[in-house]
Scaffold this active site. Structure first.
Site, mmCIF file in Angstrom:
data_model
loop_
_atom_site.group_PDB
_atom_site.id
_atom_site.type_symbol
_atom_site.label_atom_id
_atom_site.label_comp_id
_atom_site.label_asym_id
_atom_site.label_seq_id
_atom_site.Cartn_x
_atom_site.Cartn_y
_atom_site.Cartn_z
ATOM 1 N N ALA A 72 0.710 -1.182 0.070
ATOM 2 C CA ALA A 72 -0.095 -0.134 0.050
ATOM 3 C C ALA A 72 1.004 1.331 -0.007
ATOM 4 C CB ALA A 72 -0.865 -0.197 1.082
ATOM 5 N N THR A 97 3.535 -7.672 3.693
ATOM 6 C CA THR A 97 3.595 -7.834 1.983
ATOM 7 C C THR A 97 4.584 -8.820 1.727
ATOM 8 O OG1 THR A 97 2.518 -5.801 1.732
ATOM 9 C CG2 THR A 97 3.935 -6.560 -0.260
ATOM 10 N N ALA A 143 3.458 -12.470 2.176
ATOM 11 C CA ALA A 143 2.429 -12.996 1.607
ATOM 12 C C ALA A 143 2.730 -14.292 0.542
ATOM 13 C CB ALA A 143 1.706 -11.919 0.556
ATOM 14 N N GLU A 199 -7.974 -20.550 -4.597
ATOM 15 C CA GLU A 199 -7.876 -20.546 -3.065
ATOM 16 C C GLU A 199 -9.149 -20.520 -2.571
ATOM 17 O OE1 GLU A 199 -3.550 -18.577 -1.670
ATOM 18 O OE2 GLU A 199 -5.371 -17.046 -2.158
ATOM 19 N N HIS A 232 -6.173 -17.682 10.547
ATOM 20 C CA HIS A 232 -5.900 -18.543 9.298
ATOM 21 C C HIS A 232 -6.026 -19.931 9.808
ATOM 22 C CE1 HIS A 232 -4.354 -20.467 5.752
ATOM 23 N NE2 HIS A 232 -4.358 -19.493 5.464
ATOM 24 N N ARG A 259 -12.385 -19.105 4.789
ATOM 25 C CA ARG A 259 -11.559 -19.559 5.837
ATOM 26 C C ARG A 259 -12.163 -19.617 7.172
ATOM 27 N NH1 ARG A 259 -6.465 -15.525 4.132
ATOM 28 N NH2 ARG A 259 -5.872 -17.046 2.594
ATOM 29 N N HIS A 311 -4.413 -14.031 11.619
ATOM 30 C CA HIS A 311 -3.914 -13.803 10.232
ATOM 31 C C HIS A 311 -3.967 -12.138 9.668
ATOM 32 C CE1 HIS A 311 -2.086 -14.794 6.639
ATOM 33 N NE2 HIS A 311 -3.328 -14.781 5.721
ATOM 34 N N ARG A 322 -12.199 -11.387 5.123
ATOM 35 C CA ARG A 322 -11.559 -11.141 3.741
ATOM 36 C C ARG A 322 -11.464 -12.357 2.959
ATOM 37 N NH1 ARG A 322 -5.592 -11.711 2.504
ATOM 38 N NH2 ARG A 322 -5.644 -13.119 4.381
ATOM 39 N N SER A 364 -6.237 -9.000 -0.276
ATOM 40 C CA SER A 364 -5.698 -8.010 0.453
ATOM 41 C C SER A 364 -4.492 -7.107 -0.127
ATOM 42 C CB SER A 364 -4.925 -8.337 1.894
ATOM 43 O OG SER A 364 -4.587 -9.428 1.773
HETATM 44 C C1 LIG Z 1 2.165 -14.946 6.169
HETATM 45 C C2 LIG Z 1 1.216 -13.999 5.483
HETATM 46 C C3 LIG Z 1 0.633 -14.399 4.144
HETATM 47 C C4 LIG Z 1 -0.076 -13.632 3.485
HETATM 48 N N1 LIG Z 1 -0.581 -14.290 2.343
HETATM 49 C C5 LIG Z 1 -1.318 -13.582 1.718
HETATM 50 C C6 LIG Z 1 -1.528 -13.675 0.270
HETATM 51 O O1 LIG Z 1 -1.132 -14.757 -0.271
HETATM 52 N N2 LIG Z 1 -2.279 -12.673 -0.414
HETATM 53 C C7 LIG Z 1 -2.842 -11.595 0.048
HETATM 54 O O2 LIG Z 1 -3.528 -10.779 -0.730
HETATM 55 N N3 LIG Z 1 -2.778 -11.256 1.283
HETATM 56 C C8 LIG Z 1 -1.725 -12.240 1.916
HETATM 57 N N4 LIG Z 1 -1.419 -11.710 3.150
HETATM 58 C C9 LIG Z 1 -1.916 -10.338 3.668
HETATM 59 C C10 LIG Z 1 -1.042 -9.342 3.118
HETATM 60 O O3 LIG Z 1 0.394 -9.609 3.117
HETATM 61 C C11 LIG Z 1 -1.218 -7.968 4.020
HETATM 62 O O4 LIG Z 1 -2.588 -7.632 4.314
HETATM 63 C C12 LIG Z 1 -0.773 -6.850 3.115
HETATM 64 O O5 LIG Z 1 0.512 -7.342 2.469
HETATM 65 C C13 LIG Z 1 -0.833 -5.647 3.802
HETATM 66 O O6 LIG Z 1 -0.066 -4.771 2.991
HETATM 67 P P1 LIG Z 1 0.147 -3.357 3.654
HETATM 68 O O7 LIG Z 1 0.959 -2.530 2.815
HETATM 69 O O8 LIG Z 1 -1.304 -2.691 4.129
HETATM 70 O O9 LIG Z 1 0.994 -3.486 4.950
HETATM 71 P P2 LIG Z 1 2.374 -4.143 5.353
HETATM 72 O O10 LIG Z 1 2.862 -4.899 4.154
HETATM 73 O O11 LIG Z 1 2.167 -4.847 6.950
HETATM 74 O O12 LIG Z 1 3.149 -2.913 5.626
HETATM 75 C C14 LIG Z 1 3.051 -2.254 6.652
HETATM 76 C C15 LIG Z 1 4.171 -1.082 6.800
HETATM 77 O O13 LIG Z 1 3.876 -0.101 7.595
HETATM 78 C C16 LIG Z 1 5.218 0.071 8.348
HETATM 79 N N5 LIG Z 1 4.718 0.510 9.742
HETATM 80 C C17 LIG Z 1 4.022 -0.177 10.745
HETATM 81 N N6 LIG Z 1 3.961 0.719 11.640
HETATM 82 C C18 LIG Z 1 4.650 1.842 11.433
HETATM 83 C C19 LIG Z 1 4.787 3.088 12.307
HETATM 84 N N7 LIG Z 1 4.445 3.116 13.635
HETATM 85 N N8 LIG Z 1 5.718 3.877 11.634
HETATM 86 C C20 LIG Z 1 6.280 3.774 10.370
HETATM 87 N N9 LIG Z 1 6.134 2.583 9.767
HETATM 88 C C21 LIG Z 1 5.237 1.867 10.321
HETATM 89 C C22 LIG Z 1 5.852 -1.486 8.550
HETATM 90 O O14 LIG Z 1 7.194 -1.545 8.905
HETATM 91 C C23 LIG Z 1 5.668 -1.808 7.231
HETATM 92 O O15 LIG Z 1 6.605 -1.235 6.276
HETATM 93 C C24 LIG Z 1 -0.596 -12.319 3.957
HETATM 94 C C25 LIG Z 1 -0.039 -12.140 5.405
HETATM 95 C C26 LIG Z 1 0.728 -12.625 5.965
HETATM 96 C C27 LIG Z 1 1.311 -12.477 7.214
#
Ligand SMILES: Cc1cc2nc3c(=O)[nH]c(=O)nc-3n(C[C@H](O)[C@H](O)[C@H](O)COP(=O)(O)OP(=O)(O)OC[C@H]3O[C@@H](n4cnc5c(N)ncnc54)[C@H](O)[C@@H]3O)c2cc1C
Length: 560
Positions: A33, A61, A64, A132, A256, A305, A366, A401, A406
């Site tokens: 994001a 991310t 995933a 899935e 999960h 799920r 999860h 979800r 996501s």
């Molecule tokens: C093991 C696993 C497998 C998954 N598999 C899938 C999949 O196959 N397909 C799918 O669609 N989704 C999957 N998901 C879910 C998906 O990965 C996440 O929902 C998605 O990547 C979230 O993206 P994001 O950019 O919102 O957050 P994130 O990728 O979690 O990034 C958050 C960012 O914010 C930063 N941050 C946090 N707090 C602060 C702060 N106070 N100050 C500054 N920076 C901060 C973190 O360091 C990080 O850089 C999975 C999740 C996990 C854990």
């Protein structure tokens, strides 16, 4: 009875900012994001500041596995993707948000490919698609077999590296955002942040912006056991709550079904066995080898799920066991190693071989389906504040979800936010504000209390909960919140722990309030879904005057 009154401080206790910087837009977080939003904004506004808590690749991310869902196959349609998403969301999706997700999704995925993300391809060179849980079509694009997130993260960071010398974007790693700065009128005008840096930009500072985009990911660390990485402490959601933003659907946490079970005492991030393994034919069995999902759902092991997690929890309760088993042996060594290289390697590291042994699995936290409430352009209820990705609640997930939606949500809504911010800045909206003279009250909970918060939440607001368990969580958290502030030293671990506490309080409050079973959890005292009473969203906000957490209900719009 739950604590009748929960109040949050306006901010976390922290030293006064010792330095300042400013940008048009401050983007917080470097998952799919944050990176997508910052990259698109860079091309459109004068100055973007991207800050991230540790290193760029930290966050969910990069973890995933399964993939990213999009109607890319000529035989598939956005409408079918929409239908599957609405079913998974059990009545609480915002259909318009889902329509945006599924119709804009395919184009966003193609753009990601153009940016350099390399998805797995079939013999004809087309993106290979798998299935899935909850999907009625093969529509999950994957990379490196089971390393989709790592490849997406790599591609986005590489794109950022290509523009790193551009004065229009500044990237600061090891920068933990502590709180949101707001004007006297309540609009967001920047963040306070703690940077582990050198020279002037070190320690706590203030970054001013005309808009702030929270892309801080999930809250998995609020539970003792989660698939989420250590950075997932819900910082953005907690900061938004303290700043008065509306946070919605927080009670809907996805557990999960198939997380490798490493023993009762195992805490923190646990290894996930992707749903895609079941997508390729693996199935769940109990200790006697009887298949668990057959006869429970038309999609059997590929049911949504929550259905699979509930079936496992039923077996665990009835048979008094702490896990069940996943059987992937018939898929064979060479297929498993080729299709799921990371999962197989991780299992073997931990002493399990999926090609020859059953894998012990149990549900674990999860995904946070709720978050900072936004409209379809990612705007929160606080002027100038946007939220994107897992920390947001755009309405696409409803009560649960759908697998692989996501990553897509992060892509689609980051793009929309960048366009909305650009248009508003061009129109002279979002003026740079001045922080309110009264910064408000502050508090922190010492980092040594983290496990107490996690245990209270796990016991009280896990996949099976009740009025009594959620009330106990509220009481335990209220006791922690009442500890004398002198006990705590401000610092990153303490700030994260306090964020877990504040979000835990909000989550317990709405989990207690929702007297029915829906989505990712079971209310043991209200085991049925109750559409007559509970087809409604619960929203938590702090009243700015005294920080009281107020829960409001917003019934789902019934469309003709
Ligand atoms: C093991 C696993 C497998 C998954 N598999 C899938 C999949 O196959 N397909 C799918 O669609 N989704 C999957 N998901 C879910 C998906 O990965 C996440 O929902 C998605 O990547 C979230 O993206 P994001 O950019 O919102 O957050 P994130 O990728 O979690 O990034 C958050 C960012 O914010 C930063 N941050 C946090 N707090 C602060 C702060 N106070 N100050 C500054 N920076 C901060 C973190 O360091 C990080 O850089 C999975 C999740 C996990 C854990």
């Amino acid at each position: 009875m739950p604590a009748a009154h929960v109040a949050l401080p306006r901010r976390l206790g922290a030293p006064a900012p010792g330095w300042t910087t400013s940008a048009d837009v401050v983007v917080v977080g470097s998952g799919i994001a944050g990176l997508t939003c910052a990259l698109r904004l860079r091309e459109r506004v004068d100055r973007v500041l991207l800050v991230t808590k540790t290193v760029l690749s930290a966050g969910s991310t990069a973890w995933a596995q399964g993939g990213i869902a999009a109607a890319l196959d000529p035989g598939d349609t956005p409408q079918e993707h929409l239908d599957d998403t609405l079913v998974a969301g059990v009545g609480l999706c915002d259909p318009e948000a889902v329509r945006i997700l599924v119709t804009e999704g395919p184009e966003r995925v193609r753009e990601l490919v153009a940016l350099g993300a390399e998805f797995d391809r079939d013999a004809e060179g087309e993106i290979q698609l798998t299935r899935e849980g909850g999907h009625h079509r093969d529509r999950i694009a994957h990379a490196g077999g089971d390393a989709t997130g790592a490849e997406i993260s790599r591609a986005l960071i590489a794109a950022l590296d290509r523009v790193v010398d551009d004065p229009g974007i500044e990237v600061v790693e090891h920068a933990l955002v502590v709180d949101l700065l707001t004007t006297d009128a309540g609009a967001v005008c920047g963040v306070t942040l703690h940077v582990i840096g050198e020279g002037q930009v070190d320690g706590v500072g203030a970054a001013y912006g005309r808009a702030v985009v929270l892309a801080t990911g999930g809250l998995g660390q609020i539970y003792t056991s989660t698939t989420n990485p250590p950075v997932a402490t819900g910082d953005g959601m907690a900061a938004a709550l303290r700043a008065g933003a509306r946070v919605t659907d927080l009670e809907f946490v996805q557990f999960h079904p198939t997380v490798l079970f490493l023993g009762e005492g195992s805490t923190g991030q646990q290894p996930l066995i992707s749903e895609a393994v079941r997508g390729e034919g693996a199935f769940l069995v109990d200790g006697s080898g009887t298949r668990i999902m057959q006869g429970r759902h038309e999609l059997a092991d590929l049911a949504p799920r929550d259905v699979v997690a509930r079936a496992i929890l039923d077996v665990m309760r009835d048979q008094r066991v702490d896990h069940v088993w996943l059987d992937a042996r018939h898929l064979g060594t060479s297929f498993l190693e080729r299709r799921f290289p990371s999962i197989v390697a991780r299992c073997r590291e931990l002493g399990f071989d999926p090609a020859t042994e059953l894998l012990p699995v149990a549900p674990a936290q999860h995904y946070a389906s709720g978050g900072v409430a936004t409209d379809h352009d990612g705007r929160s209820s606080v002027e100038g504040l946007y939220a994107c990705g897992e920390c947001s609640c755009t309405g696409v997930h409803g009560a649960n979800r759908l697998a692989s939606n996501s990553l897509l949500e992060g892509l689609v809504f980051a793009h929309r936010i960048a366009d909305d911010v650009t248009a508003r800045l061009a129109a002279g909206e979002l003026p740079l504000g001045v922080p309110a003279s009264d910064a408000g009250d502050a508090a922190v909970l010492d980092a040594s209390r983290r496990l107490e918060v996690q245990r209270a939440m796990t016991r009280g607001c896990g996949p099976v909960r009740s009025a009594a368990s959620t009330a106990e969580a509220l009481e335990a958290l209220a006791r922690l919140a009442a500890l004398p502030p002198t006990e705590a030293e401000p610092g990153p671990l303490t700030w994260e722990t306090t964020n877990l506490l504040h979000l835990g309080q909000a989550l317990s409050l709405v989990a207690h309030r929702r007297e029915e079973t829906r989505g990712g959890h079971v209310r043991s005292d209200f085991p049925e879904r109750d559409d007559a009473r509970w087809l409604t969203h619960l929203t938590t906000t702090t009243r700015s005057a005294d920080g009281s957490l107020v829960v409001t209900e917003r019934p789902v719009e019934v469309r003709p």
